[in-house]
Scaffold this motif. Structure first.
Motif, PDB file in Angstrom:
ATOM      1  N   ARG A  18       0.838  -1.190   0.000  1.00 35.42           N
ATOM      2  CA  ARG A  18       0.000   0.000   0.000  1.00 35.42           C
ATOM      3  C   ARG A  18       0.873   1.239   0.000  1.00 35.42           C
ATOM      4  O   ARG A  18       1.677   1.436   0.922  1.00 35.42           O
ATOM      5  CB  ARG A  18      -0.907   0.027   1.226  1.00 35.42           C
ATOM      6  CG  ARG A  18      -1.939   1.154   1.203  1.00 35.42           C
ATOM      7  CD  ARG A  18      -2.558   1.336   2.565  1.00 35.42           C
ATOM      8  NE  ARG A  18      -3.771   2.144   2.543  1.00 35.42           N
ATOM      9  CZ  ARG A  18      -4.197   2.848   3.578  1.00 35.42           C
ATOM     10  NH1 ARG A  18      -3.508   2.862   4.705  1.00 35.42           N
ATOM     11  NH2 ARG A  18      -5.310   3.547   3.484  1.00 35.42           N
ATOM     12  N   SER A  20       1.198   5.394   0.056  1.00 29.56           N
ATOM     13  CA  SER A  20       0.512   6.568   0.560  1.00 29.56           C
ATOM     14  C   SER A  20       1.143   7.812  -0.037  1.00 29.56           C
ATOM     15  O   SER A  20       2.333   7.822  -0.369  1.00 29.56           O
ATOM     16  CB  SER A  20       0.589   6.638   2.088  1.00 29.56           C
ATOM     17  OG  SER A  20      -0.004   5.509   2.684  1.00 29.56           O
ATOM     18  N   TYR A  79      -4.140   7.124  -1.494  1.00 25.88           N
ATOM     19  CA  TYR A  79      -3.537   5.814  -1.304  1.00 25.88           C
ATOM     20  C   TYR A  79      -3.631   4.988  -2.592  1.00 25.88           C
ATOM     21  O   TYR A  79      -4.525   5.175  -3.412  1.00 25.88           O
ATOM     22  CB  TYR A  79      -4.244   5.065  -0.174  1.00 25.88           C
ATOM     23  CG  TYR A  79      -4.379   5.887   1.087  1.00 25.88           C
ATOM     24  CD1 TYR A  79      -5.555   6.553   1.385  1.00 25.88           C
ATOM     25  CD2 TYR A  79      -3.305   6.001   1.973  1.00 25.88           C
ATOM     26  CE1 TYR A  79      -5.679   7.323   2.531  1.00 25.88           C
ATOM     27  CE2 TYR A  79      -3.426   6.766   3.127  1.00 25.88           C
ATOM     28  CZ  TYR A  79      -4.608   7.426   3.400  1.00 25.88           C
ATOM     29  OH  TYR A  79      -4.711   8.182   4.533  1.00 25.88           O
TER      30      TYR A  79
END
Length: 125
Positions: A18, A20, A79
């Motif tokens: 993930r 950001s 994100y």
């Protein structure tokens, strides 16, 4: 607007990551946000985009169904959730912001005015 992307790293094929992107400024919700990537020896390419409100997204065919973009306007953040990663996803990933007056995701690189410094994602086979 200043952007800072982070969350990259080394992951095995099939894994998840993930990313950001933190944005400065008080007008974050005025910007459409996008993710782009650049693999070694290749041109920068579009990955996906999200509208100002977060209500609409658009993805490149190569990542559709595997990547998901979301944003939190209260936190000035966007994100990129990546699953089922492939070695060909290896690249430096950049977040970008573009001022837009409609609530539509933007695909064209030229639509973006501000760019983060990039974060490296390496997918091993």
């Amino acid at each position: 607007v200043q952007l800072q992307a982070f969350g990259g790293g080394l992951v095995q094929a099939g894994g998840s990551l993930r990313l950001s992107c933190a944005a400065s400024g008080r007008t974050f919700s005025s910007y459409g946000m996008g993710w782009f990537r650049q693999a070694p020896g290749k041109e920068r390419e579009f990955v996906g985009a999200i509208s100002r409100s977060g209500g609409s997204t658009y993805y490149a065919d190569s990542v559709k169904g595997r990547f998901t973009i979301s944003r939190d306007n209260a936190k000035n953040a966007v994100y990129l959730q990546m699953v089922s990663l492939k070695p060909e996803d290896t690249a430096v990933y950049y977040c970008a912001a573009g001022r837009i007056f409609t609530d539509q995701p933007m695909r064209a690189m030229g639509s973006y005015d501000y760019w983060g410094q990039g974060t490296l994602v390496t997918v091993s086979s």
